[in-house]
Design a protein around this motif. Structure first.
Motif, short mmCIF file in Angstrom:
data_model
loop_
_atom_site.label_atom_id
_atom_site.label_comp_id
_atom_site.label_asym_id
_atom_site.label_seq_id
_atom_site.Cartn_x
_atom_site.Cartn_y
_atom_site.Cartn_z
N GLY A 1 45.67 4.05 59.07
CA GLY A 1 46.57 4.87 59.86
C GLY A 1 45.88 6.05 60.51
N GLN A 2 46.45 6.50 61.62
CA GLN A 2 45.96 7.68 62.31
C GLN A 2 47.11 8.66 62.48
OE1 GLN A 2 44.04 6.67 66.07
NE2 GLN A 2 42.18 7.46 65.14
N LEU A 3 46.74 9.94 62.48
CA LEU A 3 47.69 11.01 62.71
C LEU A 3 47.39 11.65 64.05
CD1 LEU A 3 47.48 12.74 59.21
CD2 LEU A 3 49.23 11.14 60.00
N ALA A 4 48.46 12.07 64.73
CA ALA A 4 48.32 12.86 65.96
C ALA A 4 48.87 14.24 65.64
CB ALA A 4 49.10 12.23 67.09
N CYS B 1 44.47 9.16 58.60
CA CYS B 1 45.52 9.45 57.63
C CYS B 1 44.90 9.45 56.24
CB CYS B 1 46.61 8.40 57.74
SG CYS B 1 47.96 8.65 56.58
N PRO B 2 45.08 10.52 55.47
CA PRO B 2 44.44 10.59 54.16
C PRO B 2 44.99 9.58 53.14
CG PRO B 2 45.84 12.51 54.51
CD PRO B 2 45.82 11.73 55.79
N LEU C 1 52.31 13.78 63.36
CA LEU C 1 53.00 12.53 63.07
C LEU C 1 51.99 11.39 63.01
CD1 LEU C 1 56.13 12.65 65.44
CD2 LEU C 1 56.15 12.75 62.94
N ARG C 2 52.31 10.38 62.22
CA ARG C 2 51.54 9.14 62.26
C ARG C 2 51.73 8.54 63.64
NH1 ARG C 2 50.12 6.41 57.28
NH2 ARG C 2 50.13 4.54 58.57
#
Length: 172
Positions: free
Chosen positions: A98-101, A92-93, A58-59
């Motif tokens: 953004g970052q994803l976990a 996040c691509p 998830l973001r």
């Protein structure tokens, strides 16, 4: 001129019962989860949310919203779980900010190990003390309160569908 909408006796009794019940349930479940799995309820909830997400990812902002957590509190918790090897973070691509976990296999194993005792503690704290009819009334009342107060998408949350179902590790 007083415009305060004071609680009547029934409302006051309901409010106080809610406060005490909420505290007692939260303390019992938290204490047992800490003793059995060595993690707070907030960490368990994050692991559950990730386990239910497509690709177990998830973001970070979506994870914070779904777990009803502030972004800073979530970031701190994810950092701790990342150190433990339960979660990995990556960029996040589609959005450089953004970052994803992502839940790791080790994190999933930790969740699966913690889930049976956690589910039992929830059952003991809440469901063993009420009838099916009371459960339905409680659920209806709580869902109405959440719908009234929440701007978080994704409500209502589906529940645990058993040991082999899609939500096998879920009991938040």
């Amino acid at each position: 001129m007083d415009h305060t909408r004071w609680l009547d006796d029934d409302e006051q009794r309901t409010w106080r019962a809610y406060l005490v019940a909420q505290r007692l349930v939260a303390e019992k479940v938290e204490r047992r989860l800490q003793a059995g799995a060595g993690m707070p309820q907030a960490y368990y909830e994050i692991l559950v949310r990730l386990s239910e997400a497509p690709g177990r990812t998830l973001r970070m902002n979506v994870l914070a919203d779904s777990a009803q957590s502030s972004r800073s509190r979530l970031s701190h918790a994810v950092a701790r779980m990342e150190e433990a090897g339960w979660i990995v973070r990556r960029s996040c691509p589609t959005d450089r900010r953004g970052q994803l976990a992502e839940l790791t296999e080790q994190g999933m194993q930790v969740l699966e190990a913690a889930a049976p005792d956690h589910v039992e503690s929830v059952r003991e704290a809440v469901f063993d003390g009420i009838t099916r009819e009371q459960q339905a009334a409680l659920r209806d009342a709580l869902e109405a309160i959440v719908a009234h107060l929440s701007d978080t998408p994704g409500w209502p949350v589906t529940g645990d569908s058993g040991p082999d179902g899609p939500d096998a590790a879920r009991a938040s």
